[in-house]
Scaffold this motif. Structure first.
Motif, PDB file in Angstrom:
ATOM      1  N   THR A   1       0.803  -1.033  -0.219  1.00 33.89           N
ATOM      2  CA  THR A   1      -0.277   0.051   0.144  1.00 33.89           C
ATOM      3  C   THR A   1       0.779   1.187   0.056  1.00 33.89           C
ATOM      4  OG1 THR A   1      -1.928  -1.155   1.235  1.00 33.89           O
ATOM      5  CG2 THR A   1      -1.830   1.208   1.213  1.00 33.89           C
ATOM      6  N   LEU A   2       1.989   1.402   0.751  1.00 31.43           N
ATOM      7  CA  LEU A   2       2.607   2.512   0.941  1.00 31.43           C
ATOM      8  C   LEU A   2       3.612   2.649  -0.167  1.00 31.43           C
ATOM      9  CD1 LEU A   2       3.750   2.036   4.788  1.00 31.43           C
ATOM     10  CD2 LEU A   2       2.210   3.832   3.813  1.00 31.43           C
ATOM     11  N   ALA A   3       4.056   1.696  -0.622  1.00 26.36           N
ATOM     12  CA  ALA A   3       4.873   1.660  -1.929  1.00 26.36           C
ATOM     13  C   ALA A   3       4.009   2.066  -3.050  1.00 26.36           C
ATOM     14  CB  ALA A   3       5.436   0.255  -2.497  1.00 26.36           C
ATOM     15  N   ARG A   4       2.786   1.624  -3.250  1.00 25.45           N
ATOM     16  CA  ARG A   4       1.871   2.154  -4.143  1.00 25.45           C
ATOM     17  C   ARG A   4       1.752   3.580  -4.030  1.00 25.45           C
ATOM     18  NH1 ARG A   4      -4.216   0.783  -3.049  1.00 25.45           N
ATOM     19  NH2 ARG A   4      -3.998   2.601  -1.903  1.00 25.45           N
ATOM     20  N   GLU A   5       1.364   4.350  -2.925  1.00 24.15           N
ATOM     21  CA  GLU A   5       1.105   5.422  -2.572  1.00 24.15           C
ATOM     22  C   GLU A   5       2.331   6.563  -3.060  1.00 24.15           C
ATOM     23  OE1 GLU A   5      -1.993   6.977  -2.225  1.00 24.15           O
ATOM     24  OE2 GLU A   5      -2.506   4.740  -2.259  1.00 24.15           O
ATOM     25  N   ALA A   6       3.586   5.969  -2.815  1.00 24.80           N
ATOM     26  CA  ALA A   6       4.770   6.763  -3.007  1.00 24.80           C
ATOM     27  C   ALA A   6       4.951   6.784  -4.407  1.00 24.80           C
ATOM     28  CB  ALA A   6       6.055   5.817  -2.199  1.00 24.80           C
ATOM     29  N   LYS A   7       4.555   5.875  -5.283  1.00 23.40           N
ATOM     30  CA  LYS A   7       4.461   5.912  -6.732  1.00 23.40           C
ATOM     31  C   LYS A   7       3.513   6.775  -7.279  1.00 23.40           C
ATOM     32  CE  LYS A   7       6.813   1.407  -7.097  1.00 23.40           C
ATOM     33  NZ  LYS A   7       6.479  -0.108  -7.506  1.00 23.40           N
ATOM     34  N   ARG A   8       2.337   6.688  -6.703  1.00 22.50           N
ATOM     35  CA  ARG A   8       1.282   7.489  -7.320  1.00 22.50           C
ATOM     36  C   ARG A   8       1.710   9.109  -6.778  1.00 22.50           C
ATOM     37  NH1 ARG A   8      -3.017   7.367  -4.710  1.00 22.50           N
ATOM     38  NH2 ARG A   8      -4.599   8.106  -6.731  1.00 22.50           N
ATOM     39  N   THR A   9       2.003   9.385  -5.702  1.00 25.45           N
ATOM     40  CA  THR A   9       1.935  10.786  -5.266  1.00 25.45           C
ATOM     41  C   THR A   9       3.635  10.995  -4.710  1.00 25.45           C
ATOM     42  OG1 THR A   9       0.906  10.420  -3.285  1.00 25.45           O
ATOM     43  CG2 THR A   9      -0.259  11.251  -5.163  1.00 25.45           C
ATOM     44  N   PRO A  10       4.416  10.927  -5.471  1.00 24.10           N
ATOM     45  CA  PRO A  10       5.924  10.891  -4.687  1.00 24.10           C
ATOM     46  C   PRO A  10       6.378  12.353  -4.248  1.00 24.10           C
ATOM     47  CG  PRO A  10       5.991  11.285  -7.425  1.00 24.10           C
ATOM     48  CD  PRO A  10       4.499  10.701  -6.907  1.00 24.10           C
ATOM     49  N   GLU A  11       5.424  13.345  -4.546  1.00 19.90           N
ATOM     50  CA  GLU A  11       5.669  14.748  -3.981  1.00 19.90           C
ATOM     51  C   GLU A  11       5.097  14.734  -2.700  1.00 19.90           C
ATOM     52  OE1 GLU A  11       1.697  14.538  -5.679  1.00 19.90           O
ATOM     53  OE2 GLU A  11       3.887  14.033  -6.529  1.00 19.90           O
ATOM     54  N   THR A  12       4.044  13.892  -2.045  1.00 20.72           N
ATOM     55  CA  THR A  12       3.804  14.028  -0.836  1.00 20.72           C
ATOM     56  C   THR A  12       3.558  12.578  -0.126  1.00 20.72           C
ATOM     57  OG1 THR A  12       1.587  13.275  -1.596  1.00 20.72           O
ATOM     58  CG2 THR A  12       1.882  15.758  -1.510  1.00 20.72           C
ATOM     59  N   ALA A  13       4.109  11.514  -0.690  1.00 22.38           N
ATOM     60  CA  ALA A  13       4.362  10.184  -0.039  1.00 22.38           C
ATOM     61  C   ALA A  13       5.731   9.477  -0.132  1.00 22.38           C
ATOM     62  CB  ALA A  13       3.152   9.296  -0.604  1.00 22.38           C
ATOM     63  N   GLU A  14       5.979   8.826   0.741  1.00 19.32           N
ATOM     64  CA  GLU A  14       7.162   8.182   0.625  1.00 19.32           C
ATOM     65  C   GLU A  14       7.122   6.616   1.413  1.00 19.32           C
ATOM     66  OE1 GLU A  14      10.097   9.375   3.300  1.00 19.32           O
ATOM     67  OE2 GLU A  14       8.979   9.933   5.079  1.00 19.32           O
ATOM     68  N   ASP A  15       8.056   5.871   0.868  1.00 24.31           N
ATOM     69  CA  ASP A  15       8.106   4.618   1.547  1.00 24.31           C
ATOM     70  C   ASP A  15       8.943   4.631   2.577  1.00 24.31           C
ATOM     71  OD1 ASP A  15       8.402   1.981   1.988  1.00 24.31           O
ATOM     72  OD2 ASP A  15       8.773   1.258   0.218  1.00 24.31           O
TER      73      ASP A  15
ATOM     74  N   ASP B   1      -8.311   1.551   0.736  1.00 24.20           N
ATOM     75  CA  ASP B   1      -8.923   2.690   0.367  1.00 24.20           C
ATOM     76  C   ASP B   1      -9.349   2.652  -1.067  1.00 24.20           C
ATOM     77  OD1 ASP B   1      -7.904   3.782   2.596  1.00 24.20           O
ATOM     78  OD2 ASP B   1      -5.855   4.758   1.565  1.00 24.20           O
ATOM     79  N   GLY B   2     -10.052   1.622  -1.328  1.00 22.72           N
ATOM     80  CA  GLY B   2     -10.999   1.411  -2.589  1.00 22.72           C
ATOM     81  C   GLY B   2      -9.974   1.150  -3.882  1.00 22.72           C
ATOM     82  N   ARG B   3      -8.796   0.702  -3.831  1.00 20.30           N
ATOM     83  CA  ARG B   3      -7.806   0.479  -4.847  1.00 20.30           C
ATOM     84  C   ARG B   3      -7.343  -0.953  -4.527  1.00 20.30           C
ATOM     85  NH1 ARG B   3      -7.332   5.914  -4.306  1.00 20.30           N
ATOM     86  NH2 ARG B   3      -5.508   5.565  -3.087  1.00 20.30           N
ATOM     87  N   PRO B   4      -7.047  -1.688  -5.741  1.00 23.69           N
ATOM     88  CA  PRO B   4      -6.181  -2.937  -5.341  1.00 23.69           C
ATOM     89  C   PRO B   4      -4.869  -2.559  -5.215  1.00 23.69           C
ATOM     90  CG  PRO B   4      -6.970  -2.792  -7.707  1.00 23.69           C
ATOM     91  CD  PRO B   4      -7.763  -1.436  -6.862  1.00 23.69           C
ATOM     92  N   ILE B   5      -4.262  -3.204  -4.497  1.00 26.26           N
ATOM     93  CA  ILE B   5      -2.635  -3.422  -4.292  1.00 26.26           C
ATOM     94  C   ILE B   5      -2.166  -4.484  -4.894  1.00 26.26           C
ATOM     95  CG2 ILE B   5      -3.058  -2.152  -1.982  1.00 26.26           C
ATOM     96  CD1 ILE B   5      -2.524  -4.650  -0.465  1.00 26.26           C
ATOM     97  N   ALA B   6      -0.782  -4.186  -5.108  1.00 25.69           N
ATOM     98  CA  ALA B   6       0.050  -5.680  -5.962  1.00 25.69           C
ATOM     99  C   ALA B   6       1.378  -5.764  -5.096  1.00 25.69           C
ATOM    100  CB  ALA B   6       0.229  -5.298  -7.191  1.00 25.69           C
TER     101      ALA B   6
END
Length: 634
Positions: free
Chosen positions: A377-391, A506-511
């Motif tokens: 999940t956190l890796a997905r968010e870091a890739k989707r919004t690198p300006e606000t999220a981090e791994d 959060d409503g989206r699949p993770i991988a």
């Protein structure tokens, strides 16, 4: 999914009395009520995804469903949570296909004749039978006593082992039988064979008879006393006249005694930070996520076999989640609640206490599965919004934790639609799955050692096993909320959503392929809960560098494998970034066993992925001492 800041949590939760004396399910109830307000529209939330995209929709319960659940719950209560329909279907499938397999029947008849000719001389010692085990006869600890080589006990042993081998042949390889049904038939056949083993009966066990002669029958008197004590405790639990049996060793005194403080308390867990024993510590802390199917201190037993103390002494700041033991009021808490309000919230606090440094995340058993979900999940968010999220993970270590459940081993015997319907109905009535019910299922997986050998020792030989830290921890059972456990069994075990990309956060699949942190994965050779070949399958779901270690022992004893523990060994190999896949058999063939504990190997791996040291992090004196309050909730 951002957790409250440490400062806010200090104002809300860090009053010592509030933490030490926390009881009941008020926090869980508040969490449920907040989610219900969100569903009702009081709190804005994103629109849920459609069923095809995510597979997470929950059907509404109708009056007919409620009636069916009530009926299923009555049956499940009478059968200990096992589905009679599942067992019956398996036996019918096997019996019908065996009946129309003349070749298989002929082979079984021939084997029976050969077994009879081979064992018949054992019943007539005048024919010169030696009674000694054959060179290729598999070792069986039930018959380790040399007295089993003397007549007539050798005849009992050989006849029983021949019957075992015949049933193994009869229950496997029948053309047309569903694989799951075949495994169920083998499982139930093994259960009744283990129950009928000659080692379980006084008249056919030479060790029991020799003990009776030596003690003039006192072993039977002691055994009767032990049985009466156990029966009384069981009856009291059934009638509800006594609470849960207390563990022999007390957390905070005998076990879970590594010094530390409770630095945060949430509705689902507490976070413990352990006191440093070195002047310098690694910049990256170790953040441990144990399974909530067990008390956390499996990783902090006595000082000489505590993984926590070993890490602290190696120069790491260690954080540990201590999960709450939920009651019926927490029935509606789901798997993603444990993710968001448990793991993610505790992780945010741990990072703020180390000034935002990344962590070496460690997950054990079910906690490792949850950690893999969090990492994806956190890796997905870091890739989707690198300006606000981090791994936040410098590395991820998974200890006896499955991410693919297509081959769950013998635990899969209890996982099919019929069995889950029975468990779901049982949990629906209670609001949770009780620890004693889970313990009974795990005992069936290894009934030979956990049921029959124990009964022989305590009731026939009259011996009481001296409680060890691992045995005491095993008796300190926990519960699991209805919704969470139902989701876990259905979405992970039955549907394998995580491995197949259907699990949603959060409503989206993770991988799992999104995980970029280096991975250290541990499997144990004799694991009945997380078979190592199943754990190994993570190789198929990531291209990152992955170190896999296979250690001696089972699900618990293989992980609690401190340096100096006799008879320990491990194999280890690292697959580099984007390297080709190697099969489990190739891993075993290409990597020779290394004698000793795997802990030093892992700590060296962590050191290589750390970025220097900092001054040891002090703990606030006014905060409650570890092990905190939640570990004592019965």
């Amino acid at each position: 999914m951002r957790a409250p800041t440490v400062e806010h949590e200090q104002e809300r939760d860090h009053a010592p009395d509030a933490i030490v004396h926390a009881d009941g399910d008020s926090a869980s109830i508040a969490l449920i009520e907040a989610r219900e307000r969100e569903r009702a529209g009081a709190i804005p939330s994103p629109a849920p995804p459609s069923e095809p995209a995510c597979g997470c929709a929950t059907p509404e319960t109708t009056p007919a469903d409620a009636l069916d659940r009530a009926a299923h719950a009555l049956i499940a209560a009478a059968t200990g949570g096992l589905s009679p329909a599942s067992a019956l279907l398996a036996w019918i499938d096997w019996a019908v296909h065996l009946a129309v397999s003349p070749g298989k029947n002929a082979a079984l008849a021939m084997q029976a004749v050969q077994d009879g000719l081979r064992t018949w001389p054992e019943w007539t010692p005048s024919l010169g039978a030696t009674g000694k085990p054959a060179a290729n006869e598999p070792a069986d600890p039930r018959f380790a006593d040399p007295a089993w080589n003397a007549w007539p006990f050798s005849a009992y042993r050989h006849t029983f082992q021949a019957a075992q081998a015949w049933w193994q042949q009869a229950s496997s390889g029948v053309r047309g039988v569903e694989p799951h049904h075949e495994r169920l038939v083998q499982f139930f056949a093994r259960q009744w064979l283990d129950a009928l083993a000659p080692s379980n009966f006084a008249a056919t066990n030479p060790a029991v008879l020799s003990t009776a002669l030596r003690t003039h029958g006192a072993n039977f008197a002691f055994g009767e006393r032990n049985w009466l004590e156990d029966y009384g405790q069981w009856l009291s639990r059934i009638l509800g006249t006594s609470g849960k049996t207390k563990p022999a060793l007390k957390p905070g005194r005998d076990v879970a005694a590594t010094p530390g403080k409770v630095v945060w308390q949430g509705p689902l867990c507490e976070l413990i930070q352990y006191a440093p024993t070195t002047s310098k510590v690694a910049r990256e802390s170790v953040f441990i996520v144990p399974a909530w199917i067990m008390k956390y201190y499996i990783l902090d037993l006595k000082p000489d076999d505590s993984l926590v103390r070993y890490l602290v002494d190696a120069g790491y700041t260690v954080f540990m989640i201590s999960w709450r033991n939920p009651g019926s009021a927490a029935r509606d808490l789901g798997l993603n609640d444990y993710l968001e309000q448990g793991l993610m919230a505790a992780l945010a606090v741990a990072r703020e206490r180390t000034r935002g440094e990344r962590v070496h995340a460690v997950g054990y058993c079910l906690g490792g599965t949850l950690l893999s979900i969090a990492a994806a999940t956190l890796a997905r968010e870091a890739k989707r919004t690198p300006e606000t999220a981090e791994d936040p993970f410098a590395s991820v270590s998974l200890l006896a934790a499955q991410t693919d459940f297509s081959e769950p081993g013998e635990l899969g015997n209890f996982i099919d639609a019929s069995e889950l319907a029975a468990l779901d109905a049982l949990m629906w009535e209670q609001g949770y799955l009780d620890g004693a019910q889970m313990a009974a299922a795990f005992q069936l997986l290894n009934a030979r050692d956990l049921i029959w050998s124990r009964m022989m020792s305590e009731y026939l030989l009259g011996r009481r096993s001296k409680p060890s830290d691992l045995m005491s921890w095993n008796d300190d059972t926990t519960r699991m909320p209805y919704r969470m456990h139902s989701e876990y069994l259905t979405r992970l075990f039955l549907r394998n959503d995580l491995a197949e990309g259907r699990y949603c956060v959060d409503g989206r699949p993770i991988a799992l392929v999104d995980i970029e942190a280096p991975l250290f994965v541990v499997g144990t050779e004799r694991d009945h809960v997380s078979p190592w070949r199943s754990v190994y399958k993570l190789h198929l779901f990531t291209h990152q560098a992955l170190t896999f270690l296979l250690t001696a022992g089972g699900h618990n004893a293989g992980i609690v494998s401190e340096p100096g523990h006799p008879g320990r060994h491990y194999r280890v190999a690292t697959r580099s970034l984007d390297a080709p896949y190697r099969s489990p058999d190739a891993f075993v063939a290409e990597n020779a066993p290394i004698e000793g504990s795997w802990w030093p190997c892992w700590v060296k791996w962590l050191e290589e992925r750390s970025s220097g040291t900092v001054k040891a992090r002090a703990l606030e004196a006014q905060w409650p001492d570890a092990p905190g309050a939640y570990v004592f909730e019965g």
